[in-house]
Design an enzyme around this catalytic site. Structure first.
Site, PDB file in Angstrom:
ATOM      1  CD  GLU A 132      18.143 -11.841  -8.796  1.00 36.59           C
ATOM      2  OE1 GLU A 132      17.702 -12.545  -7.877  1.00 36.59           O
ATOM      3  OE2 GLU A 132      17.637 -10.760  -9.130  1.00 36.59           O
ATOM      4  CD  GLU A 148      11.188 -10.047  -9.888  1.00 31.68           C
ATOM      5  OE1 GLU A 148      10.420  -9.670  -9.004  1.00 31.68           O
ATOM      6  OE2 GLU A 148      12.421  -9.937  -9.801  1.00 31.68           O
ATOM      7  CE  LYS A 169      15.192  -8.882 -10.999  1.00 30.94           C
ATOM      8  NZ  LYS A 169      15.339  -9.470  -9.724  1.00 30.94           N
ATOM      9  CD1 TRP A 195      -0.201  -5.258  -4.059  1.00 29.52           C
ATOM     10  CD2 TRP A 195       0.093  -6.333  -2.126  1.00 29.52           C
ATOM     11  NE1 TRP A 195       0.394  -6.473  -4.334  1.00 29.52           N
ATOM     12  CE2 TRP A 195       0.581  -7.162  -3.178  1.00 29.52           C
ATOM     13  CE3 TRP A 195       0.177  -6.807  -0.832  1.00 29.52           C
ATOM     14  CZ2 TRP A 195       1.138  -8.418  -2.959  1.00 29.52           C
ATOM     15  CZ3 TRP A 195       0.732  -8.063  -0.609  1.00 29.52           C
ATOM     16  CH2 TRP A 195       1.203  -8.852  -1.668  1.00 29.52           C
ATOM     17  CG  ASN A 236       1.461  -0.155   4.093  1.00 33.69           C
ATOM     18  OD1 ASN A 236       1.077  -1.284   3.798  1.00 33.69           O
ATOM     19  ND2 ASN A 236       2.711   0.243   3.921  1.00 33.69           N
ATOM     20  N   GLY A 237      -0.516  -2.118   6.226  1.00 29.86           N
ATOM     21  CA  GLY A 237      -0.091  -3.112   7.212  1.00 29.86           C
ATOM     22  C   GLY A 237      -1.181  -4.153   7.412  1.00 29.86           C
ATOM     23  CE  LYS A 248      12.315  -1.880  -5.517  1.00 27.90           C
ATOM     24  NZ  LYS A 248      13.135  -2.828  -6.327  1.00 27.90           N
ATOM     25  CG  HIS A 307      20.896 -36.743 -10.254  1.00 22.17           C
ATOM     26  ND1 HIS A 307      21.365 -38.026 -10.072  1.00 22.17           N
ATOM     27  CD2 HIS A 307      21.993 -35.974 -10.426  1.00 22.17           C
ATOM     28  CE1 HIS A 307      22.682 -38.027 -10.077  1.00 22.17           C
ATOM     29  NE2 HIS A 307      23.107 -36.788 -10.289  1.00 22.17           N
ATOM     30  NE  ARG A 328       4.468   1.948  -0.674  1.00 22.28           N
ATOM     31  CZ  ARG A 328       5.426   1.745   0.247  1.00 22.28           C
ATOM     32  NH1 ARG A 328       6.621   2.279   0.072  1.00 22.28           N
ATOM     33  NH2 ARG A 328       5.208   1.030   1.319  1.00 22.28           N
ATOM     34  CB  CYS A 386      -0.882   0.020   1.246  1.00 23.13           C
ATOM     35  SG  CYS A 386      -1.935  -1.395   1.379  1.00 23.13           S
TER      36      CYS A 386
HETATM   37  C1  AGP Z   1      13.324  -8.672  -6.526  1.00 19.32           C
HETATM   38  O1  AGP Z   1      13.355  -8.581  -7.957  1.00 19.32           O
HETATM   39  C2  AGP Z   1      11.968  -8.943  -6.002  1.00 19.32           C
HETATM   40  N1  AGP Z   1      11.092  -7.903  -6.395  1.00 19.32           N
HETATM   41  C3  AGP Z   1      11.895  -9.322  -4.555  1.00 19.32           C
HETATM   42  O2  AGP Z   1      12.344 -10.656  -4.498  1.00 19.32           O
HETATM   43  C4  AGP Z   1      12.730  -8.507  -3.527  1.00 19.32           C
HETATM   44  O3  AGP Z   1      14.103  -8.727  -3.740  1.00 19.32           O
HETATM   45  C5  AGP Z   1      12.379  -9.012  -2.124  1.00 19.32           C
HETATM   46  O4  AGP Z   1      11.011  -8.758  -1.903  1.00 19.32           O
HETATM   47  C6  AGP Z   1      13.203  -8.369  -1.015  1.00 19.32           C
HETATM   48  O5  AGP Z   1      12.975  -6.989  -1.000  1.00 19.32           O
HETATM   49  P1  AGP Z   1      13.968  -6.068  -0.114  1.00 19.32           P
HETATM   50  O6  AGP Z   1      15.335  -6.216  -0.706  1.00 19.32           O
HETATM   51  O7  AGP Z   1      13.416  -4.681  -0.221  1.00 19.32           O
HETATM   52  O8  AGP Z   1      13.927  -6.600   1.298  1.00 19.32           O
END
Ligand code: AGP
Length: 605
Positions: A478, A485, A482, A75, A99-100, A600, A501, A27, A2
Site C-alpha cells: 500500500e 499514484e 500511495k 474521462w 458514463n460507461g 476516484k 534474490h 472523479r 465521468c
Molecule cells: C487507491 O488509492 C486507488 N485510488 C485505487 O487503487 C482504489 O483503491 C481502487 O480503484 C478501488 O476503488 P474502490 O475501493 O472504490 O473499489
C-alpha cells in the site's frame, strides 16, 4: 471516471450544471461540457477539452436563460481528449451524456447505418444517433427500444429538442442518484453534486426510465409500470464534502481516520464483543464458511491482504485474495462453502462488481465492505458491512483503507468467536486492542512534521523501495501504491527477505528505502535485511517501535510508532505511509487530490 449532472427547474440551468460539474471534478476527467434545452425547441451545446473552469469561461460569451440542461465531465475511454469527443453529444433531435462503455457500439453503427451521422470517435455519440434514428415523437418508447439494443455499462441523461423542460435518464451498472426539491429536479453520478440541492435522494434503479421535470421525477420500468424508489437521506453535510480547512482533501481524510475508525468499529461492539446484528449479518455466514476469498482492486485489495494475514494467523482458515480484474475471467475455485468478501470504497468499481456477480453465480455468499451507501456493489451483495468513513473525495484512498482493515479485523474476530476458535474473553481482548488503534493513530499523526522532512528527500528520487516482512510486507504494498499514484515517484514493494534474490541489484547510492520493522517476531531478520541495503548506499527510512535508532548502519531517518502487538501496528504504519506519499506529492507541487490519469471510482474496464 465521468461525472454526470442534469437539472430541470425554475432556475437558469447553466450555473447549476457547471457548479455541479466542479463538485464532480474529483472523479477524474479530461474534458467538460453542457447542453441546454431552450423553450424554442433548440439545443445549445457548449463543450471543450480541459477543466471545468475552462468551460465556465467558454459559457461567459452570452446569457443562457434555459432552465433545463445536462452536464458532463469526460474521462476518455473511446477516442482522444478533444473538443469533438467531449460530451454532451447531439444528433438531430437528441442530446445526451453518458458514463460507461457501450460494448456493441460498432455493431449498432453497421446495423442501423449510422456512419454518416457520426462526427466523433466516441461510443456515446452512437447512442445519440441511434435514439435520433428510432425517434418518432415518443421519447420513452424510443429509449425503451434503444436500451434493448445496447450492451455494456451506461448512465445516460437524454434530452429531446421537442420536449422542453424534460430530461430522461436510464442506467445499467454506472451509478446515478436523483432528487427533487423546491428548485426542481436533479440527477448526478454521485451525491457530491446533489448535496447542496437536497438532503433526500434515491438511487436510480437499473433499467428504469426516469422522466425529470421541474415538478418532480417519474420512474418507470421497461414495461411502463410506475415505480416509487426508496428515498435515502444524505448523512453528511456539504462541509464534510469540502476540505474543512485542510489544503487538500487527502490530508483532511488522513486526519479523519480516528473518527472514521470510531464510527466504523464502535456501532459493532455490543457487550464488548463484535456484533453484526444491526448489519443484518447472521453468524451462519461465518459458521458455514470453510474458506474465504477476498476480491477487490487497488487499495481495497491491499486491505484484503492485511485481512488475509490476520484471519490466517488467528483462525488458521485459508484466505485467498484476488485482483478483481483477474478473478472475473477465471474459473474461480469457490463454492457454497466459500465466503467471498468484496471490498470497495465507492461500491461502483466495475471489475469488483463483475467479480461479485461471478462469485454469486458460483453459489458463494458475498459479504461486501463498502463506504458509499446504496452503491451498486452494496445493493447486489448478500450482506453489507458499511464503513462509516464519510465521503472520501481524494483519488488516493486513505481513511477507506484503514476502515476496510478494521472491518476485516472485526469479521475475523466474529468468525473466530462463532467457530469456537476464540473464547469470549479472547474476543473481548481482541476488541480492546483494535479500539486502541484509534488513540495510536492520533498519536502518530503528531509526527507529521518529521514525516514531512523525509518526504523532502524522497521527492528528488526517481525510484523508491518499500520493504517489510509478514504484516509489514502487506503494508509496503500500500505504501508503494500511495507514493506512485500521487507523487509519480516509481516505487516498488518488496518482501525484505526476497530482495537478495535479484532486486537488491537496484539498490545503489542514496536510493530511498522505506523499511518497515514493526513485527517483533521477525524484527532481527528484518534488521539484517535493512543492513544489507544500507551497506549498498541506500537512504533508509526506518519505521519501527524502537524508542530511537541512531545507528548509521541501519537507517538515515527513524520514524517511531507507538508500542502495540504485531497484529495492530498496521493502523499507525498506514498513516505514516499515507503522510510520506502526501508530503512528497505536495513538495513536488503536484495535484495531490486529482493525480494525472487516475479516477476516484473506476467504473469502466
Ligand atoms: C487507491 O488509492 C486507488 N485510488 C485505487 O487503487 C482504489 O483503491 C481502487 O480503484 C478501488 O476503488 P474502490 O475501493 O472504490 O473499489
Amino acid at each position: 471516471m465521468c461525472g454526470i449532472i442534469g437539472y430541470t427547474g425554475r432556475q437558469p440551468a447553466k450555473d447549476i450544471l457547471i457548479d455541479g460539474l466542479a463538485r464532480l471534478e474529483y472523479r477524474g476527467y479530461d474534458s467538460a461540457g453542457i447542453a441546454l434545452l431552450n423553450d424554442d425547441d433548440t439545443l445549445t451545446i457548449r463543450k471543450k477539452a480541459g477543466r471545468v473552469d475552462d468551460l465556465r469561461k467558454l459559457c461567459q460569451d452570452q446569457e443562457y436563460t434555459s432552465t433545463c440542461g445536462i452536464g458532463h465531465t469526460r474521462w476518455a475511454t473511446h477516442g482522444g481528449v478533444t473538443d469533438i469527443n467531449a460530451h454532451p453529444h447531439k444528433c438531430g433531435n437528441v442530446a445526451l451524456i453518458h458514463n460507461g462503455i457501450i460494448e456493441n457500439y460498432y455493431d449498432i453503427i453497421r446495423e442501423y447505418g449510422l456512419e454518416e451521422k457520426l462526427v466523433s470517435e466516441t461510443d456515446t455519440e452512437v447512442v445519440a444517433a441511434l435514439l435520433d434514428k428510432l425517434y418518432e415523437g415518443d421519447p420513452i418508447r424510443t429509449i425503451r427500444n434503444a436500451v434493448k439494443l445496447i450492451a455494456g455499462s451506461f448512465a445516460l441523461c437524454i434530452m429531446f429538442a421537442d420536449h422542453p423542460g424534460i430530461i430522461y435518464a436510464v442506467r445499467n451498472v454506472s451509478p446515478m442518484v436523483a432528487a427533487c426539491g423546491e428548485q426542481g429536479s436533479i440527477i448526478a453520478s454521485d451525491l457530491t453534486a446533489v448535496i447542496s440541492f437536497s438532503r433526500e435522494y434515491f438511487v436510480v434503479p437499473e433499467y428504469h426510465i426516469l422522466t425529470l421535470s421541474r415538478d418532480g421525477i417519474q420512474v418507470e420500468d421497461l414495461k411502463g409500470n410506475v415505480v416509487v424508489p426508496k428515498n435515502l437521506e444524505i448523512t453528511w453535510d456539504i462541509e464534510a464534502a469540502q476540505k474543512g480547512g485542510f489544503p487538500h482533501f487527502m490530508l483532511k481524510e488522513i486526519y479523519e481516520q480516528p473518527d472514521a475508525l470510531r464510527n466504523t468499529i464502535t456501532p459493532r461492539i455490543v457487550n464488548s464483543l463484535p456484533d453484526f446484528t444491526e448489519d443484518g449479518i447472521d453468524d451462519a455466514v461465518f459458521a458455514n464458511c470453510e474458506n474465504v476469498t477476498v476480491v477487490a482492486c487497488g487499495t481495497a485489495m491491499h486491505a484484503g491482504i492485511v485481512g488475509k494475514a490476520m484471519i490466517e494467523s488467528e483462525l488458521k482458515i485459508p484466505v485467498n485474495v484476488e485482483i478483481a480484474s483477474e478473478f472475473r475471467y477465471k474459473k474461480p475455485l469457490i463454492n457454497e462453502k466459500t465466503l467471498v468478501i468484496v471490498t470497495s470504497q465507492s461500491g461502483e468499481t466495475i471489475d469488483t462488481l463483475e467479480a461479485l456477480r461471478l462469485a454469486k453465480s458460483c453459489g458463494s455468499k458475498v459479504l461486501s465492505i463498502v463506504n458509499v451507501k446504496g452503491s451498486t456493489i452494496a445493493r447486489e451483495s448478500d450482506y453489507v458491512l458499511y464503513t462509516h468513513a464519510g465521503p472520501e473525495i481524494a483519488v488516493a484512498s486513505t481513511k477507506a483503507y484503514s476502515v476496510q482493515m478494521a472491518a476485516m479485523y472485526l469479521i475475523g474476530c466474529r468468525m473466530a468467536l462463532v467457530k469456537g476458535i476464540y473464547t469470549e474473553e479472547q474476543a473481548k481482548e481482541f476488541v480492546v486492542k483494535l479500539q486502541q488503534a484509534i488513540p495510536v493513530i492520533e498519536q502518530t499523526l503528531k509526527q507529521a512534521d518529521q514525516i514531512k522532512e523525509v518526504a523532502n528527500y524522497i521527492k528528488l528520487a526517481p525510484d523508491a523501495f518499500f520493504i517489510g516482512r509478514g504484516m509489514d510486507y502487506t503494508l509496503s504494498l500500500e505504501g508503494a501504491l500511495k507514493l506512485k499514484e500521487i507523487s509519480y515517484v516509481h516505487a516498488e514493494a518488496y518482501a525484505a527477505g526476497e530482495l537478495k534474490h535479484g532486486t537488491i541489484a537496484l539498490i545503489t547510492e542514496n536510493v530511498p528505502v522505506i523499511a518497515l520493522a514493526t513485527q517483533k517476531n521477525i524484527y532481527g531478520k528484518m534488521i539484517s535485511n535493512i543492513r544489507e541495503v544500507k551497506a549498498r548506499g541506500a537512504y533508509v527510512i526506518l519505521i519501527s517501535m524502537d524508542e530511537a535508532v541512531n545507528d548509521s548502519t541501519i537507517c538515515n531517518k527513524h520514524i517511531r510508532i507507538p508500542e502495540q502487538e504485531d497484529l495492530f501496528t498496521v493502523f499507525a504504519t498506514a498513516v505514516i505511509l499515507q503522510l510520506i506519499a502526501y508530503y512528497t506529492s505536495d513538495a513536488k507541487g503536484l495535484d495531490v487530490d486529482k493525480p494525472r490519469n487516475l479516477a476516484k471510482s473506476v467504473t469502466v474496464e
